[in-house]
Motif scaffolding. Structure first.
Motif, PDB file in Angstrom:
ATOM      1  N   ASN A  38      21.253 -70.780  60.445  1.00 24.84           N
ATOM      2  CA  ASN A  38      21.990 -69.528  60.504  1.00 24.84           C
ATOM      3  C   ASN A  38      21.642 -68.582  59.358  1.00 24.84           C
ATOM      4  OD1 ASN A  38      23.171 -71.016  58.509  1.00 24.84           O
ATOM      5  ND2 ASN A  38      25.262 -70.772  59.225  1.00 24.84           N
ATOM      6  N   LEU A  39      20.925 -69.031  58.340  1.00 21.50           N
ATOM      7  CA  LEU A  39      20.534 -68.176  57.228  1.00 21.50           C
ATOM      8  C   LEU A  39      19.163 -67.542  57.425  1.00 21.50           C
ATOM      9  CD1 LEU A  39      21.720 -70.307  54.174  1.00 21.50           C
ATOM     10  CD2 LEU A  39      22.892 -68.419  55.292  1.00 21.50           C
ATOM     11  N   LEU A  40      18.468 -67.901  58.472  1.00 20.18           N
ATOM     12  CA  LEU A  40      17.135 -67.362  58.703  1.00 20.18           C
ATOM     13  C   LEU A  40      17.209 -65.952  59.260  1.00 20.18           C
ATOM     14  CD1 LEU A  40      15.377 -70.426  60.336  1.00 20.18           C
ATOM     15  CD2 LEU A  40      15.280 -69.683  57.976  1.00 20.18           C
ATOM     16  N   GLU A  41      16.428 -65.052  58.694  1.00 24.78           N
ATOM     17  CA  GLU A  41      16.315 -63.694  59.203  1.00 24.78           C
ATOM     18  C   GLU A  41      14.913 -63.529  59.766  1.00 24.78           C
ATOM     19  OE1 GLU A  41      18.339 -61.046  59.541  1.00 24.78           O
ATOM     20  OE2 GLU A  41      19.987 -62.339  58.948  1.00 24.78           O
ATOM     21  N   GLU A  43      12.367 -61.162  61.604  1.00 23.91           N
ATOM     22  CA  GLU A  43      12.104 -59.760  61.928  1.00 23.91           C
ATOM     23  C   GLU A  43      11.133 -59.675  63.098  1.00 23.91           C
ATOM     24  OE1 GLU A  43      13.341 -56.845  60.648  1.00 23.91           O
ATOM     25  OE2 GLU A  43      14.762 -58.158  59.623  1.00 23.91           O
TER      26      GLU A  43
END
Length: 80
Positions: A38-41, A43
């Motif tokens: 859940n902390l992965l961003e 793009e």
């Protein structure tokens, strides 16, 4: 959402299309296995505004990765 051999195209709200490169996503997922998911961003490779006037109803990738087609709730379609 539509998937081809190397690209993922996602139709978002406000007539925006996000294009993801699947090879880059696979590399990112293999390197980022330590932090919680859940902390992965992640793009997108490209953020494009649809040339259609109204909200997108469907999107489909071309089999040869040359682009994608989208259609709106109005019944028009666009090829990019």
């Amino acid at each position: 959402m539509s998937l081809s051999a190397t690209k993922l195209v996602v139709a978002m709200a406000a007539r925006t299309n996000y294009i993801y490169d699947l090879k880059a996503l696979a590399l990112f997922a293999s390197q980022a296995s330590q932090p919680p998911p859940n902390l992965l961003e992640i793009e997108p490779f490209q953020k494009r505004e649809s040339s259609l006037k109204f909200m997108t109803r469907a999107v489909a990738c071309m089999p040869n990765d040359a682009g994608y087609a989208s259609s709106s709730i109005e019944g028009r379609c666009a090829v990019e």
